[in-house]
Write an enzyme that holds these catalytic residues in place. Structure first.
Site, PDB file in Angstrom:
ATOM      1  N   ASN A 246      21.266  -3.882  11.735  1.00  0.00           N
ATOM      2  CA  ASN A 246      20.766  -5.006  12.078  1.00  0.00           C
ATOM      3  C   ASN A 246      21.044  -6.318  11.296  1.00  0.00           C
ATOM      4  OD1 ASN A 246      18.863  -5.344   9.902  1.00  0.00           O
ATOM      5  ND2 ASN A 246      18.165  -3.176  10.638  1.00  0.00           N
ATOM      6  N   ALA A 310      12.531  -3.780   3.264  1.00  0.00           N
ATOM      7  CA  ALA A 310      13.823  -3.607   4.108  1.00  0.00           C
ATOM      8  C   ALA A 310      13.521  -3.415   5.679  1.00  0.00           C
ATOM      9  CB  ALA A 310      14.291  -2.145   3.778  1.00  0.00           C
ATOM     10  N   ASP A 314      14.396   1.965  13.290  1.00  0.00           N
ATOM     11  CA  ASP A 314      13.577   2.989  13.566  1.00  0.00           C
ATOM     12  C   ASP A 314      14.115   4.360  14.148  1.00  0.00           C
ATOM     13  OD1 ASP A 314      11.106   1.368  13.259  1.00  0.00           O
ATOM     14  OD2 ASP A 314      11.781   0.130  14.747  1.00  0.00           O
TER      15      ASP A 314
END
Ligand code: C5P
Length: 434
Positions: A246, A310, A314
């Site tokens: 990400n 952080a 998921d």
């Protein structure tokens, strides 16, 4: 230095409360007004090692910060740097001789030993360390160290084998028990061609240690505390070259780790892949996946506070491909995801090992307070720092606008630089732990 208590305590004084430097001695070649009466003063002993050249940069940094520097140069030190350079940079006289009529007339060696707020030895050679540990006083530097009633900070530098010698380690232990402070040494390549611990810490690091010592314990309320911080994204591999990650920059977590260290905490920063320098005084552990991050957090326990910043993925790929996926006729691969462990929730429920204070972060796009409060309950942490990531410039940017949500209240902090948010949060953590 016979007391087993740290120097700060053994003198019964905080540095801040210590008397200021006595007026300059007659004939000292400082221009009047160079160092203000309020300025902090350092007596800098430069020992004889190749790294002595770095002490010149240290003097420059200290003078730039308005700190007065009075140098003592050992005989061996003068083989590596000249008195003229030290004098020019410190704007003060350089002291070298124990039995010098002129120096004694200007400022006796006992007065010299008491004349600063802090005595710094950089580089501290094996010889100076041994002399100081054993109370020898055969030259100006060792006599000064024996006669001083001020805190002493040493920045050791020597060959790796000299550093590792049991004799040196014994001497260091003695000095630590006597309350002498240390900064460094670093690990790395040495001028002698060897590699290992023994390199002088870099001047900016010594400078920070000096400033912290001059500020005194009140400015470091987290001394003796251990803080665990997670930061950055995780990287979940698909095959040996691809993965899922990400856009987290890691900036906020790194700033928090640095701010906690500045307040005196021992900080373990568990970091996903980012391109940021490690903040000063922080121990960094690099990981890639969520499961590695969890294992590193658990290995770092116990901690007094855990701050989980952080952006953990998921989900991870159920089965990572062992070889690079090929673009062939069978079309795109079907990827199956499984849920990652929730590090914040796991660490919030670690029983006796649970940090006293657990802080989570929540990036929300709507109903920020409501969602963050629900997260606080779901994860079992003590505080949630919530931010609205739809605010321009927050995600990956320099600023943050946050809410501090605890079980019984919500505080709305004004938008500020991430460093400033980090500083305020570290202060709140220190208050809460005290
Ligand atoms: O559930 P959500 O990802 O919004 O929660 C964010 C908070 O939970 C952050 O503090 C983040 O570091 C932490 N978290 C975690 N492990 C996960 C997911 C989130 O520690 N697997």
């Amino acid at each position: 230095m016979s007391s087993p208590l740290p120097r700060f305590c053994s003198r019964g004084l905080t540095l801040a409360a210590m008397s200021l430097y006595a007026p300059l001695g007659r004939g000292a070649n400082r221009k009047a007004g160079d160092v203000s009466d309020q300025a902090k003063r350092v007596l800098l002993i430069v020992g004889g090692g190749v790294a002595a050249y770095k002490s010149l940069e240290l003097v420059r940094l200290l003078r730039k910060a308005g700190v007065g520097v009075r140098p003592i140069l050992t005989k061996a030190g003068a083989e590596f740097v000249t008195p003229l350079s030290l004098s020019a940079l410190s704007e003060d006289k350089v002291y070298s001789e124990l039995f010098s009529l002129t120096d004694e007339a200007e400022m006796g060696h006992i007065e010299l030993s008491r004349s600063a707020d802090l005595v710094v030895v950089a580089p501290a050679t094996a010889d100076l360390i041994a002399k100081c540990a054993n109370g020898l006083a055969g030259d100006l530097a060792s006599t000064t160290l024996l006669a001083t009633d001020k805190p002493v900070l040493m920045a050791p530098a020597m060959n790796v084998r000299m550093w590792l010698q049991p004799a040196t380690q014994r001497n260091l232990e003695t000095l630590r028990k006597d309350g002498v402070l240390f900064v460094g040494p670093d690990d790395g390549a040495m001028a002698c061609g060897e590699f290992g611990p023994g390199r002088l810490a870099e001047p900016p690091v010594i400078f920070e240690a000096i400033m912290a010592a001059l500020e005194g314990p009140a400015a470091r309320p987290l001394t003796g505390r251990h803080a665990l911080v997670t930061a950055g994204p995780t990287f979940e591999p698909i095959d040996p070259v691809r993965g899922v990650t990400n856009r987290s920059s890691g900036r906020q977590g790194y700033a928090i780790a640095g701010a906690l260290a500045k307040l005196g905490a021992r900080v373990t920063l568990i970091s996903g892949p980012v391109s940021l320098p490690t903040p000063l005084g922080v121990d960094r552990v690099d990981v890639e996946t969520a499961r590695e991050m969890l294992a590193a957090c658990q290995a770092a326990l116990p901690a007094d506070v855990g701050v989980f910043v952080a952006a953990v993925a998921d989900w991870r790929i159920d089965e990572v491909f062992g070889t690079k996926l090929k673009k062939d006729k069978s079309g795109p691969p079907a990827l199956t995801f499984v849920e990652n462990p929730d590090i914040l929730a796991t660490l919030s429920a670690t029983g006796p090992q649970r940090p006293k204070l657990v802080v989570g972060f929540a990036a929300e796009t709507d109903h920020v307070e409501e969602h963050a409060r629900a997260k606080l309950a779901r994860k079992g942490c003590d505080w949630i720092i919530a931010n609205d990531v739809t605010e321009p410039g927050v995600m990956g940017g320099e600023e943050n606008a946050v809410l501090l949500i605890s079980r019984d209240k919500t505080e709305r902090w004004t938008r500020a630089a991430k460093d400033s948010v980090a500083h305020d949060l570290a202060k709140r953590i220190a208050e809460s732990l005290s």
